[in-house]
Design a protein around this motif. Structure first.
Motif, mmCIF file in Angstrom:
data_model
loop_
_atom_site.group_PDB
_atom_site.id
_atom_site.type_symbol
_atom_site.label_atom_id
_atom_site.label_comp_id
_atom_site.label_asym_id
_atom_site.label_seq_id
_atom_site.Cartn_x
_atom_site.Cartn_y
_atom_site.Cartn_z
ATOM 1 N N MET A 1 0.823 -1.194 0.000
ATOM 2 C CA MET A 1 0.000 0.000 0.000
ATOM 3 C C MET A 1 0.868 1.260 0.000
ATOM 4 O O MET A 1 0.575 2.204 -0.691
ATOM 5 N N ARG A 2 1.952 1.235 0.776
ATOM 6 C CA ARG A 2 2.823 2.408 0.842
ATOM 7 C C ARG A 2 3.451 2.684 -0.520
ATOM 8 O O ARG A 2 3.492 3.816 -0.968
ATOM 9 N N ARG A 3 3.981 1.632 -1.151
ATOM 10 C CA ARG A 3 4.604 1.792 -2.469
ATOM 11 C C ARG A 3 3.565 2.331 -3.448
ATOM 12 O O ARG A 3 3.862 3.200 -4.262
ATOM 13 N N PHE A 4 2.341 1.840 -3.348
ATOM 14 C CA PHE A 4 1.277 2.297 -4.221
ATOM 15 C C PHE A 4 1.048 3.797 -4.049
ATOM 16 O O PHE A 4 0.904 4.523 -5.035
ATOM 17 N N LEU A 5 1.030 4.290 -2.807
ATOM 18 C CA LEU A 5 0.823 5.716 -2.563
ATOM 19 C C LEU A 5 1.920 6.556 -3.198
ATOM 20 O O LEU A 5 1.644 7.603 -3.792
ATOM 21 N N ILE A 6 3.159 6.117 -3.080
ATOM 22 C CA ILE A 6 4.277 6.852 -3.667
ATOM 23 C C ILE A 6 4.166 6.844 -5.180
ATOM 24 O O ILE A 6 4.337 7.867 -5.841
ATOM 25 N N LEU A 7 3.876 5.688 -5.751
ATOM 26 C CA LEU A 7 3.752 5.588 -7.202
ATOM 27 C C LEU A 7 2.593 6.429 -7.709
ATOM 28 O O LEU A 7 2.700 7.081 -8.746
ATOM 29 N N ASP A 54 8.424 -0.874 5.040
ATOM 30 C CA ASP A 54 7.581 -0.579 6.199
ATOM 31 C C ASP A 54 8.363 0.298 7.168
ATOM 32 O O ASP A 54 9.549 0.087 7.402
ATOM 33 N N GLY A 55 7.694 1.288 7.704
ATOM 34 C CA GLY A 55 8.327 2.171 8.676
ATOM 35 C C GLY A 55 9.198 3.246 8.054
ATOM 36 O O GLY A 55 9.825 4.012 8.773
ATOM 37 N N ALA A 56 9.236 3.309 6.727
ATOM 38 C CA ALA A 56 10.083 4.302 6.069
ATOM 39 C C ALA A 56 9.544 5.715 6.305
ATOM 40 O O ALA A 56 8.348 5.916 6.478
ATOM 41 N N ASP A 57 10.452 6.657 6.337
ATOM 42 C CA ASP A 57 10.096 8.061 6.444
ATOM 43 C C ASP A 57 9.544 8.512 5.088
ATOM 44 O O ASP A 57 10.201 8.341 4.052
#
Length: 161
Positions: A1-7, A54-57
């Motif tokens: 999900m996080r990678r998706f948000l960045i992309l 996970d947990g990345a800034d």
């Protein structure tokens, strides 16, 4: 999900430029379209390679996306478009530069923010800026495709996402 948000953020800003470099060789429309398509495909592929553990800034992750975007802007800016697409090329570069600048600002605003918190922080800090910039890039990209098509060259930059 996080990678998706960045992309999604990076892609929204570049849904996919005119530098008259002294001594640059004039290119045909076909050569220009090939170079732009290749650069766009490489940019999109490089976005998929960005780490978002996970947990990345969020600031670090978006900062990495901004560096990648600025690299794309540099490549597109270095292209020398033929006259028939020069104006559309310049508009596309201007829109890309606006989006890349926003990415820098967003990265700074997201320092110390988790990826989960990122959407809320961006919304509160920048409102609809990302969406507006994304629409500008998309419009410039579509116009570039349209002008090239009128000149007889098909180009598919994926302007609509």
């Amino acid at each position: 999900m996080r990678r998706f948000l960045i992309l999604v953020l990076a892609a929204a800003l570049t849904a996919g430029c005119g530098n008259q470099t002294p001594g640059a060789v004039d290119t045909t429309l076909s050569d220009y379209v090939s170079a732009l398509t290749r650069a766009t495909n490489e940019y999109r592929e490089s976005l998929t390679q960005l780490p978002a553990p996970d947990g990345a800034d969020a600031g670090d992750v978006v900062g990495g996306a901004a560096v990648t975007m600025w690299s794309y802007v540099a490549v597109v800016t270095s292209l020398r478009p033929p006259d028939e697409v020069d104006q559309a090329h310049r508009a596309y570069v201007a829109a890309l530069e606006g989006s890349a600048t926003y990415m820098n600002d967003a990265a700074a605003a997201l320092e110390g923010v988790t990826l989960e918190e990122m959407p809320d922080v961006l919304e509160s800090r920048f409102g609809s800026t990302a969406a507006e910039l994304g629409r500008e890039v998309t419009a410039a990209c579509v116009e570039l495709e349209r002008v090239a098509a009128l000149a007889g060259i098909g180009i598919q930059l994926g302007c609509d996402g």
